[in-house]
Design a protein around this motif. Structure first.
Motif, PDB file in Angstrom:
ATOM      1  N   UNK A 192     -11.754 -34.533 -51.052  1.00  0.00           N
ATOM      2  CA  UNK A 192     -12.267 -33.223 -51.443  1.00  0.00           C
ATOM      3  C   UNK A 192     -13.750 -33.104 -51.089  1.00  0.00           C
ATOM      4  N   UNK A 193     -14.138 -31.960 -50.551  1.00  0.00           N
ATOM      5  CA  UNK A 193     -15.547 -31.649 -50.318  1.00  0.00           C
ATOM      6  C   UNK A 193     -16.104 -31.014 -51.589  1.00  0.00           C
ATOM      7  N   UNK A 194     -16.993 -31.727 -52.274  1.00  0.00           N
ATOM      8  CA  UNK A 194     -17.596 -31.194 -53.498  1.00  0.00           C
ATOM      9  C   UNK A 194     -18.937 -30.559 -53.135  1.00  0.00           C
ATOM     10  N   UNK A 195     -19.031 -29.265 -53.320  1.00  0.00           N
ATOM     11  CA  UNK A 195     -20.218 -28.501 -52.946  1.00  0.00           C
ATOM     12  C   UNK A 195     -21.131 -28.349 -54.163  1.00  0.00           C
ATOM     13  N   UNK A 196     -22.434 -28.504 -53.943  1.00  0.00           N
ATOM     14  CA  UNK A 196     -23.399 -28.547 -55.042  1.00  0.00           C
ATOM     15  C   UNK A 196     -24.512 -27.537 -54.778  1.00  0.00           C
ATOM     16  N   UNK A 197     -24.233 -26.265 -55.001  1.00  0.00           N
ATOM     17  CA  UNK A 197     -25.220 -25.233 -54.668  1.00  0.00           C
ATOM     18  C   UNK A 197     -26.477 -25.286 -55.527  1.00  0.00           C
ATOM     19  N   UNK A 244     -10.214 -26.524 -41.078  1.00  0.00           N
ATOM     20  CA  UNK A 244      -9.543 -27.823 -41.116  1.00  0.00           C
ATOM     21  C   UNK A 244      -8.633 -27.978 -42.314  1.00  0.00           C
ATOM     22  N   UNK A 245      -8.758 -27.074 -43.287  1.00  0.00           N
ATOM     23  CA  UNK A 245      -7.940 -27.188 -44.493  1.00  0.00           C
ATOM     24  C   UNK A 245      -8.511 -28.159 -45.517  1.00  0.00           C
ATOM     25  N   UNK A 246      -9.814 -28.438 -45.437  1.00  0.00           N
ATOM     26  CA  UNK A 246     -10.455 -29.311 -46.409  1.00  0.00           C
ATOM     27  C   UNK A 246     -10.497 -28.632 -47.770  1.00  0.00           C
ATOM     28  N   UNK A 247     -10.091 -29.330 -48.800  1.00  0.00           N
ATOM     29  CA  UNK A 247     -10.163 -28.790 -50.153  1.00  0.00           C
ATOM     30  C   UNK A 247     -11.619 -28.782 -50.599  1.00  0.00           C
ATOM     31  N   UNK A 248     -12.031 -27.712 -51.291  1.00  0.00           N
ATOM     32  CA  UNK A 248     -13.424 -27.571 -51.708  1.00  0.00           C
ATOM     33  C   UNK A 248     -13.525 -27.412 -53.216  1.00  0.00           C
ATOM     34  N   UNK A 249     -14.364 -28.232 -53.833  1.00  0.00           N
ATOM     35  CA  UNK A 249     -14.669 -28.114 -55.252  1.00  0.00           C
ATOM     36  C   UNK A 249     -16.124 -27.708 -55.413  1.00  0.00           C
ATOM     37  N   UNK A 250     -16.469 -27.262 -56.610  1.00  0.00           N
ATOM     38  CA  UNK A 250     -17.843 -26.897 -56.964  1.00  0.00           C
ATOM     39  C   UNK A 250     -18.247 -27.661 -58.214  1.00  0.00           C
ATOM     40  N   UNK A 251     -19.516 -28.071 -58.298  1.00  0.00           N
ATOM     41  CA  UNK A 251     -19.998 -28.774 -59.484  1.00  0.00           C
ATOM     42  C   UNK A 251     -21.479 -28.494 -59.675  1.00  0.00           C
ATOM     43  N   UNK A 308     -13.829 -27.676 -65.095  1.00  0.00           N
ATOM     44  CA  UNK A 308     -14.070 -29.098 -64.830  1.00  0.00           C
ATOM     45  C   UNK A 308     -15.342 -29.233 -64.009  1.00  0.00           C
ATOM     46  N   UNK A 309     -16.306 -29.973 -64.533  1.00  0.00           N
ATOM     47  CA  UNK A 309     -17.539 -30.253 -63.779  1.00  0.00           C
ATOM     48  C   UNK A 309     -17.388 -31.647 -63.187  1.00  0.00           C
ATOM     49  N   UNK A 310     -17.104 -31.717 -61.892  1.00  0.00           N
ATOM     50  CA  UNK A 310     -16.668 -32.977 -61.275  1.00  0.00           C
ATOM     51  C   UNK A 310     -17.784 -33.777 -60.625  1.00  0.00           C
ATOM     52  N   UNK A 311     -19.047 -33.374 -60.807  1.00  0.00           N
ATOM     53  CA  UNK A 311     -20.174 -34.158 -60.286  1.00  0.00           C
ATOM     54  C   UNK A 311     -21.378 -33.882 -61.163  1.00  0.00           C
ATOM     55  N   UNK A 366     -21.603 -23.957 -65.189  1.00  0.00           N
ATOM     56  CA  UNK A 366     -20.631 -23.825 -64.102  1.00  0.00           C
ATOM     57  C   UNK A 366     -20.425 -22.366 -63.715  1.00  0.00           C
ATOM     58  N   UNK A 367     -20.655 -21.440 -64.652  1.00  0.00           N
ATOM     59  CA  UNK A 367     -20.559 -20.028 -64.290  1.00  0.00           C
ATOM     60  C   UNK A 367     -21.632 -19.672 -63.264  1.00  0.00           C
ATOM     61  N   UNK A 368     -22.856 -20.108 -63.491  1.00  0.00           N
ATOM     62  CA  UNK A 368     -23.907 -19.864 -62.509  1.00  0.00           C
ATOM     63  C   UNK A 368     -23.626 -20.618 -61.213  1.00  0.00           C
ATOM     64  N   UNK A 369     -23.062 -21.810 -61.324  1.00  0.00           N
ATOM     65  CA  UNK A 369     -22.694 -22.573 -60.124  1.00  0.00           C
ATOM     66  C   UNK A 369     -21.726 -21.787 -59.253  1.00  0.00           C
ATOM     67  N   UNK A 370     -20.758 -21.126 -59.881  1.00  0.00           N
ATOM     68  CA  UNK A 370     -19.826 -20.312 -59.100  1.00  0.00           C
ATOM     69  C   UNK A 370     -20.553 -19.165 -58.406  1.00  0.00           C
ATOM     70  N   UNK A 371     -21.463 -18.516 -59.118  1.00  0.00           N
ATOM     71  CA  UNK A 371     -22.212 -17.427 -58.500  1.00  0.00           C
ATOM     72  C   UNK A 371     -23.036 -17.923 -57.323  1.00  0.00           C
ATOM     73  N   UNK A 372     -23.688 -19.086 -57.487  1.00  0.00           N
ATOM     74  CA  UNK A 372     -24.457 -19.664 -56.391  1.00  0.00           C
ATOM     75  C   UNK A 372     -23.550 -20.041 -55.224  1.00  0.00           C
ATOM     76  N   UNK A 373     -22.372 -20.572 -55.524  1.00  0.00           N
ATOM     77  CA  UNK A 373     -21.431 -20.917 -54.466  1.00  0.00           C
ATOM     78  C   UNK A 373     -21.013 -19.706 -53.662  1.00  0.00           C
ATOM     79  N   UNK A 374     -20.860 -18.568 -54.353  1.00  0.00           N
ATOM     80  CA  UNK A 374     -20.468 -17.339 -53.665  1.00  0.00           C
ATOM     81  C   UNK A 374     -21.629 -16.745 -52.884  1.00  0.00           C
ATOM     82  N   UNK A 375     -22.803 -16.649 -53.517  1.00  0.00           N
ATOM     83  CA  UNK A 375     -23.917 -15.950 -52.872  1.00  0.00           C
ATOM     84  C   UNK A 375     -24.625 -16.799 -51.821  1.00  0.00           C
ATOM     85  N   UNK A 376     -24.747 -18.108 -52.048  1.00  0.00           N
ATOM     86  CA  UNK A 376     -25.465 -18.967 -51.101  1.00  0.00           C
ATOM     87  C   UNK A 376     -24.553 -19.551 -50.031  1.00  0.00           C
TER      88      UNK A 376
END
Length: 406
Positions: free
Chosen positions: A281-286, A306-313, A67-70, A326-336
């Motif tokens: 939800x905190x939507x992170x955009x790496x 704080x227990x904030x839910x985190x999404x990636x897009x 799911x690409x939410x943003x 979104x596959x690259x987005x996940x990698x950026x979320x992990x590495x950055x």
């Protein structure tokens, strides 16, 4: 029990919220009927099932459809020239103040008709679908006048007539101040709240309302007006918040019970706690963080505490994040950003669904939800995050039907 289709001999990453980690089930089975899951779990615990088609997954990994939410997927033109300017040291904010940035895309989008917008968006959408995306959010915000905002939203909805995908549309006229507003933020926000938003709501074109709370966009006072108007029209809200500075956008989003607050590089501990308490939800955009060369990353540790839910897009857009993976987005979320593998996978499935207010229907592999799945040629979930330029998708399942297989 009658069903239409069964997938067996698979490892399931169910992402079910009542299970630990990714909710991994070895030797798993999924059964679907009428486009929805009727059983997902261990083969050994499955009830008697009868299906005309049984697919042997040969040990492959199955996750929920991504799911690409943003995204800002529907737009005219491109901004490759601005990319070159940034390479030469010009900042995103400087480009925007000089009349580029969002306003450059506004001009190109206004010049395109609905069919042209759909045609331009389809290749971008196809790139996402080829990586297992089954649901996407698409914002307006490149019209800034009613007829073009509606044109964008209609084009976004029209994509569902061309591809098997679920589209959530978001009204984002509070994206930038148009040139014809003459610098009058208050008058423009009055038009947004009293003329455009009611028309959008009456036409049924938006699932949510969004705004850009930043010094180069709109103040907290303006966004408060927008959110109050959205509440009157019973539309949920989202917010571009704290991307370049901390104007208290996260706390403002939380005060209105927003579905999500997005970007959040400059959010403080109080903002993180407010999001958690509100269930926003905190939507992170790496991708945007990377492309704008931002140096302050979102407060991941504060979100965890704080227990904030985190999404990636992807934040797919022509200027600050021309990203369709979104596959690259996940990698950026992990590495950055330092996200873990479970956080990344949850961020593009369960938490992304939560950020759209659709967790009751999508985002996890559970009975009763839409049978939207991604089947991968990998042995471990980490393989989806750590490799770049690697697409191991074997099959994309949408509503119980196989849309892609290789």
């Amino acid at each position: 029990m009658r069903c239409d289709r069964i997938w067996r001999n698979a490892t399931l990453a169910t992402l079910a919220p009542d299970q630990a980690g990714l909710g991994v089930v070895e030797f798993g089975l999924i059964a679907a009927r009428d486009g929805r899951i009727i059983y997902a779990g261990p083969l050994a615990a499955a009830p008697p099932l009868d299906a005309p088609e049984i697919i042997d997954c040969e040990g492959r990994l199955i996750t929920p459809g991504l799911i690409d939410c943003h995204t800002h997927l529907v737009y005219g033109g491109d901004r490759a020239d601005e990319f070159e300017q940034r390479l030469e040291g010009v900042s995103y904010q400087e480009i925007a103040r000089a009349g580029g940035g969002i306003l450059a895309t506004v001009a190109a989008t206004r010049a395109a008709d609905e069919q042209q917008l759909v045609a331009a968006a389809l290749p971008r959408l196809d790139a996402l679908l080829a990586e297992g995306v089954t649901t996407i959010e698409i914002k307006s915000g490149y019209g800034l006048v009613l007829d073009v905002e509606m044109r964008q939203l209609r084009a976004a909805r029209a994509l569902m007539q061309h591809r098997s995908v679920r589209v959530a549309t978001t009204y984002l006229a509070a994206h930038a101040l148009p040139i014809e507003a003459g610098g009058d933020h208050d008058a423009y926000m009055t038009a947004v709240c009293e003329t455009m938003l009611p028309a959008i709501q009456q036409a049924g074109l938006a699932d949510a309302v969004d705004g850009f709370c930043e010094a180069i966009a709109f103040s907290t006072a303006s966004i408060t007006r927008l959110f109050a108007a959205a509440r009157r029209h019973r539309l949920p809200v989202k917010l571009h918040a704290d991307q370049f500075s901390n104007l208290g956008g996260a706390a403002l989003a939380a005060r209105f019970g927003a579905l999500s607050a997005d970007h959040l590089e400059y959010t403080d501990d109080d903002g993180a706690r407010a999001l958690a308490q509100a269930g926003t939800v905190a939507v992170l955009l790496p991708g945007a963080f990377y492309c704008t060369r931002e140096r302050q990353r979102p407060p991941i540790d504060a979100f965890r505490r704080s227990g904030t839910k985190m999404a990636l897009a992807t934040d797919c857009n022509p200027g600050s994040s021309p990203l369709t993976s979104l596959l690259l987005t996940m990698n950026l979320g992990a590495t950055l950003f330092g996200l873990t593998v479970p956080e990344c996978l949850a961020g593009v499935t369960r938490e992304a669904a939560r950020a759209l207010g659709k967790l009751d229907a999508i985002g996890t592999i559970e009975a009763g939800k839409y049978c939207d799945l991604a089947i991968w040629n990998v042995q471990r979930p980490a393989e989806l995050v750590y490799r770049m330029g690697f697409n191991p998708l074997h099959a994309r399942i949408w509503g119980g039907q196989c849309e892609t297989s290789r």
